[in-house]
Design an enzyme around this catalytic site. Structure first.
Site, short mmCIF file in Angstrom:
data_model
loop_
_atom_site.label_atom_id
_atom_site.label_comp_id
_atom_site.label_asym_id
_atom_site.label_seq_id
_atom_site.Cartn_x
_atom_site.Cartn_y
_atom_site.Cartn_z
N CYS A 130 0.80 -1.16 -0.15
CA CYS A 130 -0.10 -0.17 0.21
C CYS A 130 0.87 1.27 -0.08
O CYS A 130 1.59 1.64 1.08
CB CYS A 130 -1.10 -0.01 1.19
SG CYS A 130 -1.90 1.51 1.29
N CYS A 133 -0.45 4.02 2.31
CA CYS A 133 -0.33 3.81 3.71
C CYS A 133 1.15 4.16 4.00
O CYS A 133 1.41 4.69 4.99
CB CYS A 133 -0.81 2.51 4.34
SG CYS A 133 -2.23 1.91 3.25
N ASP A 134 2.18 3.61 3.37
CA ASP A 134 3.59 3.29 3.68
C ASP A 134 4.47 4.49 2.82
O ASP A 134 5.54 4.35 3.37
CB ASP A 134 3.88 1.99 3.63
CG ASP A 134 3.03 0.98 4.73
OD1 ASP A 134 2.49 1.47 5.64
OD2 ASP A 134 2.75 -0.01 4.29
#
Ligand code: NDP
Length: 303
Positions: A130, A133-134
């Site tokens: 992701c 997200c990261d």
């Protein structure tokens, strides 16, 4: 006894919920995570009719609010099994068994793994599925994105706005992604494309990703690429295990349905990415959900 249980609160499940509950059905949605499905990990959606480019989580929240505005409820839980019992269905989670007349499977897909040694252990230590997200953990670093489809190219462009260099690893000498996305990618100076390369092994140091060993797709020759992050986007696998025992899934794990989204088991429906179909988009997921929700409501009316 509920009228309808929807398994999965992505765009398909939420749309079905909206249609069925608006028609007066008693509806429960079950999901393991936040409502919105993959919308939550998509930076921008720009091909949903009527909306200009909008962050995925924003659409997810609006869809969720509207889906629950006609009295439906949502609960958290992983569905482990679905059983046909007399004229109704049982939906089994770890904590509870629910009963409903109709069930809709809208469980979607999950990112495919590379199946390299140590891949699982290094998730969160350099491997991520992701970018939204990261990505910020890799600010100013070099990272690799694996894949040549729409997901890989879109995520590579997202990461290019955060990272110093993004290495895009493509196993053939052509992309699978749409042309408009390829054209956009060509404008990025800090995305380096490695055609005809496949990931072979993950390099690590102190229990963190240090790089990738790549092989040449033609010659098998090996080379090392030093990166701090690896983002595989090599396709999607259906999340259909909960209906395995009912014999509903095809050889690739997807579920077939008729034009009303009903499976071969009467009263069990399917919608969204987990359905066996060609085009997997937010708009086709909401389409499936609307058809299923409306049709189930019509069945209820005839009872
Ligand atoms: P795709 O299946 O479209 O692409 C997967 C890519 O990964 C291909 O380039 C494939 O190579 C490569 N690949 C597969 N296995 C391996 C492997 N073991 N090692 C290296 N490379 C591998 O998956 P996506 O996740 O990109 O997209 C899934 C669906 O979602 C598609 O229908 C897509 O169109 C859609 N989507 C649409 C978006 C949009 O419209 N904006 C955004 C994101 C996704 P090869 O080509 O050689 O098979």
């Amino acid at each position: 006894m509920l009228d309808l249980i929807i398994v999965g609160a992505g765009p398909a499940g939420l749309s079905a919920c909206l249609y069925a509950s608006r028609a007066g059905l008693d509806v429960l949605i079950l999901d393991m995570g936040a409502p919105g499905g993959k919308l939550n990990v998509t930076a921008q959606i720009e091909n949903y009719p009527g909306l200009k480019a909008t962050p995925g989580p924003e659409i997810a929240y609006t869809m969720y609010e509207s889906a629950l505005s006609f009295g439906a409820k949502m609960e958290y839980g992983e569905v482990l099994d679905i059983k046909v019992v007399d004229d109704h269905k049982e939906v089994v989670t770890a904590k509870k068994t629910y009963e409903a007349k109709y069930v809709l499977i809208a469980t979607g897909t999950k990112e495919r793994q590379m199946h390299l040694p140590r891949e699982n252990e290094l998730v969160g230590k350099g491997i991520s599925y992701c970018a939204v997200c990261d990505g910020p953990f890799f600010k100013g670093e070099e990272v690799a994105v694996i894949g040549g489809g729409n997901s890989a190219l879109e995520e590579a462009m997202y990461l290019a706005s955060i990272c110093q260099t993004v290495h895009l690893i493509v196993r053939r000498d052509v992309f699978r992604a749409d042309k408009i996305i390829q054209d956009r990618l060509s404008k990025y100076d800090n995305i380096v494309i490695h055609f005809k390369r496949k990931p072979f092994a993950i390099m690590e140091e102190n229990n963190k990703v240090k790089g990738l060993v790549l092989t040449d797709s033609d010659t098998g020759e090996k080379e090392e690429l030093l990166v701090k992050g690896i983002f595989p986007f090599i396709g999607l696998d259906p999340m259909s295990r909960c209906v395995e025992k009912l014999g509903l899934i095809n050889s690739e794990g997807y579920i077939d349905a008729d034009e009303n989204m009903e499976t071969k088991v009467k009263g069990i429906f399917v919608a969204g990415d987990v359905r066996n179909k060609r085009l997997r988009q937010v708009v086709t997921a909401t389409n499936d959900g609307a058809i299923a929700g409306q049709y189930i409501a019509s069945l209820k009316e005839q009872e």
